[in-house]
Motif scaffolding. Structure first.
Motif, PDB file in Angstrom:
ATOM      1  N   SER A 150      17.769  -4.633  -0.461  1.00 17.48           N
ATOM      2  CA  SER A 150      18.145  -5.125   0.868  1.00 17.48           C
ATOM      3  C   SER A 150      18.194  -3.977   1.865  1.00 17.48           C
ATOM      4  O   SER A 150      17.817  -4.130   3.035  1.00 17.48           O
ATOM      5  CB  SER A 150      19.503  -5.832   0.807  1.00 17.48           C
ATOM      6  OG  SER A 150      19.431  -6.998   0.023  1.00 17.48           O
ATOM      7  N   TRP A 151      18.665  -2.822   1.409  1.00 14.19           N
ATOM      8  CA  TRP A 151      18.652  -1.626   2.253  1.00 14.19           C
ATOM      9  C   TRP A 151      17.219  -1.261   2.651  1.00 14.19           C
ATOM     10  O   TRP A 151      16.926  -1.037   3.829  1.00 14.19           O
ATOM     11  CB  TRP A 151      19.283  -0.448   1.503  1.00 14.19           C
ATOM     12  CG  TRP A 151      20.704  -0.153   1.853  1.00 14.19           C
ATOM     13  CD1 TRP A 151      21.807  -0.348   1.074  1.00 14.19           C
ATOM     14  CD2 TRP A 151      21.194   0.409   3.081  1.00 14.19           C
ATOM     15  NE1 TRP A 151      22.945   0.052   1.739  1.00 14.19           N
ATOM     16  CE2 TRP A 151      22.596   0.533   2.969  1.00 14.19           C
ATOM     17  CE3 TRP A 151      20.580   0.818   4.259  1.00 14.19           C
ATOM     18  CZ2 TRP A 151      23.392   1.039   3.990  1.00 14.19           C
ATOM     19  CZ3 TRP A 151      21.368   1.332   5.284  1.00 14.19           C
ATOM     20  CH2 TRP A 151      22.759   1.434   5.145  1.00 14.19           C
ATOM     21  N   GLU A 162      17.416  -6.770  17.739  1.00 13.54           N
ATOM     22  CA  GLU A 162      18.176  -7.619  18.656  1.00 13.54           C
ATOM     23  C   GLU A 162      18.937  -8.723  17.925  1.00 13.54           C
ATOM     24  O   GLU A 162      19.960  -9.193  18.412  1.00 13.54           O
ATOM     25  CB  GLU A 162      17.232  -8.221  19.699  1.00 13.54           C
ATOM     26  CG  GLU A 162      16.689  -7.180  20.676  1.00 13.54           C
ATOM     27  CD  GLU A 162      15.801  -7.768  21.759  1.00 13.54           C
ATOM     28  OE1 GLU A 162      15.684  -7.148  22.823  1.00 13.54           O
ATOM     29  OE2 GLU A 162      15.219  -8.855  21.534  1.00 13.54           O
ATOM     30  N   ARG A 163      18.445  -9.121  16.754  1.00 17.21           N
ATOM     31  CA  ARG A 163      19.108 -10.187  15.999  1.00 17.21           C
ATOM     32  C   ARG A 163      19.973  -9.646  14.868  1.00 17.21           C
ATOM     33  O   ARG A 163      20.559 -10.430  14.118  1.00 17.21           O
ATOM     34  CB  ARG A 163      18.052 -11.138  15.422  1.00 17.21           C
ATOM     35  CG  ARG A 163      17.332 -11.947  16.494  1.00 17.21           C
ATOM     36  CD  ARG A 163      16.135 -12.687  15.900  1.00 17.21           C
ATOM     37  NE  ARG A 163      15.486 -13.507  16.905  1.00 17.21           N
ATOM     38  CZ  ARG A 163      15.742 -14.786  17.127  1.00 17.21           C
ATOM     39  NH1 ARG A 163      16.642 -15.396  16.389  1.00 17.21           N
ATOM     40  NH2 ARG A 163      15.125 -15.457  18.069  1.00 17.21           N
ATOM     41  N   PHE A 164      20.045  -8.341  14.742  1.00 17.85           N
ATOM     42  CA  PHE A 164      20.771  -7.747  13.622  1.00 17.85           C
ATOM     43  C   PHE A 164      22.251  -8.104  13.682  1.00 17.85           C
ATOM     44  O   PHE A 164      22.890  -7.996  14.724  1.00 17.85           O
ATOM     45  CB  PHE A 164      20.614  -6.228  13.645  1.00 17.85           C
ATOM     46  CG  PHE A 164      21.250  -5.535  12.464  1.00 17.85           C
ATOM     47  CD1 PHE A 164      20.626  -5.538  11.233  1.00 17.85           C
ATOM     48  CD2 PHE A 164      22.469  -4.902  12.580  1.00 17.85           C
ATOM     49  CE1 PHE A 164      21.187  -4.905  10.139  1.00 17.85           C
ATOM     50  CE2 PHE A 164      23.049  -4.256  11.500  1.00 17.85           C
ATOM     51  CZ  PHE A 164      22.403  -4.259  10.274  1.00 17.85           C
ATOM     52  N   ASP A 165      22.760  -8.528  12.542  1.00 22.49           N
ATOM     53  CA  ASP A 165      24.170  -8.901  12.442  1.00 22.49           C
ATOM     54  C   ASP A 165      24.891  -7.837  11.632  1.00 22.49           C
ATOM     55  O   ASP A 165      24.713  -7.736  10.414  1.00 22.49           O
ATOM     56  CB  ASP A 165      24.307 -10.277  11.777  1.00 22.49           C
ATOM     57  CG  ASP A 165      25.755 -10.771  11.752  1.00 22.49           C
ATOM     58  OD1 ASP A 165      26.646 -10.023  12.215  1.00 22.49           O
ATOM     59  OD2 ASP A 165      25.982 -11.891  11.271  1.00 22.49           O
ATOM     60  N   HIS A 214      24.219  -3.070   3.569  1.00 25.91           N
ATOM     61  CA  HIS A 214      23.371  -2.527   4.629  1.00 25.91           C
ATOM     62  C   HIS A 214      23.771  -3.020   6.018  1.00 25.91           C
ATOM     63  O   HIS A 214      23.244  -2.536   7.021  1.00 25.91           O
ATOM     64  CB  HIS A 214      21.904  -2.888   4.366  1.00 25.91           C
ATOM     65  CG  HIS A 214      21.597  -4.344   4.563  1.00 25.91           C
ATOM     66  ND1 HIS A 214      21.654  -5.269   3.537  1.00 25.91           N
ATOM     67  CD2 HIS A 214      21.266  -5.047   5.673  1.00 25.91           C
ATOM     68  CE1 HIS A 214      21.345  -6.462   4.006  1.00 25.91           C
ATOM     69  NE2 HIS A 214      21.100  -6.357   5.295  1.00 25.91           N
ATOM     70  N   ALA A 215      24.664  -3.995   6.063  1.00 27.51           N
ATOM     71  CA  ALA A 215      25.068  -4.552   7.362  1.00 27.51           C
ATOM     72  C   ALA A 215      26.169  -3.685   7.963  1.00 27.51           C
ATOM     73  O   ALA A 215      27.340  -3.861   7.665  1.00 27.51           O
ATOM     74  CB  ALA A 215      25.547  -5.995   7.189  1.00 27.51           C
ATOM     75  N   ASN A 216      25.788  -2.723   8.794  1.00 25.92           N
ATOM     76  CA  ASN A 216      26.786  -1.867   9.433  1.00 25.92           C
ATOM     77  C   ASN A 216      26.254  -1.365  10.767  1.00 25.92           C
ATOM     78  O   ASN A 216      25.061  -1.463  11.062  1.00 25.92           O
ATOM     79  CB  ASN A 216      27.183  -0.707   8.515  1.00 25.92           C
ATOM     80  CG  ASN A 216      26.008   0.195   8.197  1.00 25.92           C
ATOM     81  OD1 ASN A 216      25.467   0.844   9.081  1.00 25.92           O
ATOM     82  ND2 ASN A 216      25.594   0.225   6.932  1.00 25.92           N
ATOM     83  N   GLN A 217      27.144  -0.802  11.554  1.00 24.41           N
ATOM     84  CA  GLN A 217      26.793  -0.375  12.903  1.00 24.41           C
ATOM     85  C   GLN A 217      25.885   0.847  12.918  1.00 24.41           C
ATOM     86  O   GLN A 217      25.119   1.043  13.860  1.00 24.41           O
ATOM     87  CB  GLN A 217      28.077  -0.073  13.692  1.00 24.41           C
ATOM     88  CG  GLN A 217      28.968  -1.286  13.942  1.00 24.41           C
ATOM     89  CD  GLN A 217      28.374  -2.244  14.967  1.00 24.41           C
ATOM     90  OE1 GLN A 217      27.284  -2.025  15.482  1.00 24.41           O
ATOM     91  NE2 GLN A 217      29.084  -3.314  15.255  1.00 24.41           N
TER      92      GLN A 217
END
Length: 756
Positions: free
Chosen positions: A244-245, A398-401, A416-419
């Motif tokens: 996923s990363w 732009e759609r990244f959550d 992988h979902a981070n700022q």
């Protein structure tokens, strides 16, 4: 620059140290496992203690970071923690507060409109039943409790006649909601080599509560030893998280900063693939993603490993199929598109049925805007070979959550979902866009300086030509490659229009003779348009040739001239066919058309600007010529299919009209287009096989250019003649070059990266 390096360093650290989010639900079930030989004591007292230490002020147990509202997930986790404490008769005050919380929010458990963990309608009522057996009293109406218990019975009875493998897997997966209803052998068939059931701590623990098993206990011991007193909702999950990363880094356009880390991940995954590791092979989503990423990064992986889901019926027999898991469907559909041969019938079959199921889901979904449905629609509309990298990057950024989560028995945050990844991708795109704007300004000056804008017969396609460069050859440092690509794109358009509209037979022959002579100061021209065309070709070719020669360490100017001569001779042949009304065979037409489609002067000179040194024997090699032939075949046939009506009105022949003509009328125009499409599909697959294959004469960065151009022609011509249209691609140009990122308001980096 310093900020970018810091973001890269932090992301690199996160890649190497994956952290899985804690599951209170699974930790509670692990806490309920009794000590072997002493069922009055917990096997994992540290988990019990952790539960005591982590109750929220409102009496709940549950991560509320994903949103402020109480969820069914939080209710489920809270009830599981209450059961764990009651099981060992500790934390009476914690139990009371937990029961009060459940009582205050019990209506949420009955609200079918609220997202629920997998199996909630079985596990939650099952835990309620267990709680009542422990004499726990809920401050709710008994009728509400009875209603939930009744709903569980209805669901179990409704599916009682379903004896499919998928149903059996589901029943085993939610065993904590069934108590002793399942026979031991019905559960044991799903035990994995690591001792777990579905790699799920709660399922494994619930099984151990009722049936002792050495391997299952070893799995939980390993789990608690690794994570301490709180466990995740799935383990192991390393391969899925790491892939996923990799997928996220590629989709956001920043994978080039983590080449060694990505190679290490994929090398490790490849070993696991070859060993048929259960972590890959028993999870459809992971298997499909591994297949796609490994294949697209040049690893040899066989589609045979996807044969267990070659048919829709096989997918429905799986746990993910039974649960109608959309993520696995999307991954299977994406995997089916990376076919390298006509003989990969498994991928064709998967693509067919998964595409149908995705379409059904999209249609039944109506107007909902949930991210998963948006992803489904996008995957269906734009297969990966029809998309341009930088357009995809911008969309994904732009759609990244940054709070992207998935729901199993509980909700968990993906590593992988981070700022940091969002900030790095946004900063990289914005800084690249500034470079693109400068390059386009320079190219606009160049067009005017060469007086190409003064040619009345020529289409003005600079922005489209530059789009195809910037959207695919996107790294900032490849400016010379983008400039060469765009300039030659403009010039091939001018020359094509000159041969079609701007010159007589004598003028065309004279232009060809001038290029063959290679004299930058010929004594005379037949016309001013021809002078401008020749001057632009000669001046630009000389400048690019000098730069390419300096980079290559040898003179390649003669080779660049040869490329232009090949194009112009093929155009002369087509002009002669049209003038004499000659009808070529399909073989004659295609042999000439792959050159006259004019991709040679765009792609081939650019090869000298992307890094590797290309010796003369490489550009004469069969692999080099085959890459060019397959790429150009795709472009020519796509263009012919979309331009058939227009060219028929102009009295021109193309592959579609030739197929109809030479069939003697036995095939229709639509049938001819279908035949052309089959050739396109075959050529694209064969091209991908060459691009991803073992290292041949042509270096991989150069092979990638042929694939990038193949994607460009698919985007321009898949649905219409986008290159000829004055407006079709304008929004794409603006998105890549002009319009700043529009990040979600909730993202703290949004205002910085958008320039506001």
């Amino acid at each position: 620059m310093q900020h970018r390096k810091e973001l890269q360093a932090r992301t690199r650290d996160q890649l190497q140290t994956l952290e899985l989010s804690t599951s209170l639900y699974d930790t509670a079930w692990v806490a309920m496992v009794p000590l072997r030989g002493s069922r009055q004591h917990p096997c994992f007292p540290q988990c019990v203690e952790w539960i005591l230490q982590n109750q929220q002020d409102d009496g709940s147990w549950g991560t509320r970071g994903f949103g402020v509202a109480v969820t069914r997930d939080v209710l489920s986790s809270t009830l599981a923690c209450v059961l764990a404490l009651k099981r060992w008769n500790v934390g009476q005050e914690h139990i009371r507060r937990g029961l009060d919380f459940i009582g205050r929010n019990f209506s949420i458990a009955m609200d079918e409109q609220i997202a629920a963990p997998v199996g909630f309608n079985i596990t939650f009522p099952g835990m309620l039943s267990l709680a009542m057996g422990m004499d726990l009293e809920f401050p709710v109406r008994q009728t509400d409790v009875d209603r939930l218990l009744h709903l569980r019975e209805i669901e179990l009875e409704r599916e009682a006649g379903d004896h499919s493998y998928g149903r059996k897997a589901y029943m085993a997966y939610v065993t904590e909601g069934l108590g002793t209803r399942l026979e031991w052998d019905e559960i044991m068939m799903f035990q994995r080599k690591n001792g777990s059931f579905f790699n799920c701590p709660s399922t494994t623990a619930a099984t151990l509560v009722n049936h002792y098993n050495d391997k299952a206990l070893q799995y939980l011991n390993c789990l608690v030893s690794k994570f301490g007193s709180a466990v995740p909702t799935v383990y192991p999950l390393n391969i899925y998280c790491q892939l996923s990363w990799v997928d996220a880094l590629e989709k956001m356009g920043i994978s080039q900063y983590f080449v060694s880390e990505i190679k290490s991940i994929l090398d490790t995954t490849y070993v696991s693939w070859l060993e048929r590791d259960e972590e890959i092979m028993l999870d459809i989503t992971t298997c499909a993603m591994a297949f796609r990423l490994l294949r697209m990064n040049g690893y040899h992986v066989s589609s045979v490993e996807l044969s267990p889901v070659a048919e829709a019926s096989s997918f429905r027999e799986s746990l993910q199929g039974y649960l109608n898991d959309k993520k696995s469907l999307i991954e299977l559909y994406k995997a089916s598109k990376v076919s390298k041969s006509e003989n990969e019938s498994i991928l064709d079959s998967i693509g067919s049925w998964s595409g149908s199921l995705l379409k059904e889901s999209v249609c039944s979904n109506g107007v909902k805007k949930a991210p998963i449905f948006e992803e489904m629609k996008y995957a269906l509309k734009f297969p990966f070979y029809t998309t341009l990298d930088r357009l995809d990057h911008k969309r994904n950024i732009e759609r990244f959550d940054a709070k992207d989560s998935q729901m199993l028995k509980t909700e968990y945050l993906l590593p992988h979902a981070n700022q940091d990844i969002l900030a790095l991708a946004g900063e990289d795109f914005s800084s690249s866009q500034s470079i693109y704007q400068d390059e386009l300004n320079y190219l606009e000056w160049w067009v005017k300086d060469e007086k190409l804008d003064q040619l009345p017969f020529a289409r003005q396609k600079l922005t489209y030509c530059y789009l195809s460069a910037a959207a695919t050859i996107f790294p900032r440092e490849l400016s010379e490659a983008r400039i060469a690509w765009a300039k030659n794109g403009v010039l091939t358009t001018v020359v094509d229009d000159f041969f079609d509209l701007g010159g007589s037979k004598e003028e065309l022959e004279n232009l060809l003779a001038l290029v063959e002579k290679g004299d930058g100061h010929p004594e005379e021209f037949y016309s001013e348009p021809r002078r401008k065309v020749f001057s632009a070709i000669y001046t630009t070719g000389t400048q690019l040739g000098a730069k390419a020669s300096a980079l290559q360490g040898r003179d390649v100017t003669k080779r660049l001239t040869e490329i232009w001569l090949c194009l112009m001779r093929s155009m002369m042949t087509e002009a002669e066919w049209q003038r004499t009304k000659y009808v070529p065979t399909m073989e004659e037409y295609m042999a000439n058309a792959v050159v006259s489609f004019a991709l040679g002067p765009i792609v081939l000179p650019t090869l000298y600007f992307v890094g590797p040194k290309l010796q003369e024997d490489v550009v004469r090699d069969h692999e080099y010529n085959e890459l060019f032939r397959l790429m150009s075949t795709c472009g020519r046939l796509l263009n012919d299919s979309q331009g058939f009506e227009r060219e028929s009105l102009e009295g021109k022949l193309n592959s579609v009209s030739l197929l109809v003509h030479h069939s003697g009328g036995s095939i229709s125009i639509d049938e001819a287009k279908m035949k052309a499409q089959k050739s396109i599909d075959t050529s694209r697959r064969n091209l991908l096989r060459l691009v991803l294959g073992e290292q041949g004469a042509v270096p991989r960065p150069c092979k990638q250019l042929f694939w990038k151009m193949c994607k460009i022609v698919h985007m321009f011509y898949s649905r219409t003649d986008g290159f000829s249209s004055p407006k079709e691609m304008v929004s794409a140009v603006n998105a890549v070059v002009k319009e700043p990122l529009k990040l979600k308001v909730s993202d703290p980096y949004g205002s910085i990266l958008s320039g506001n």
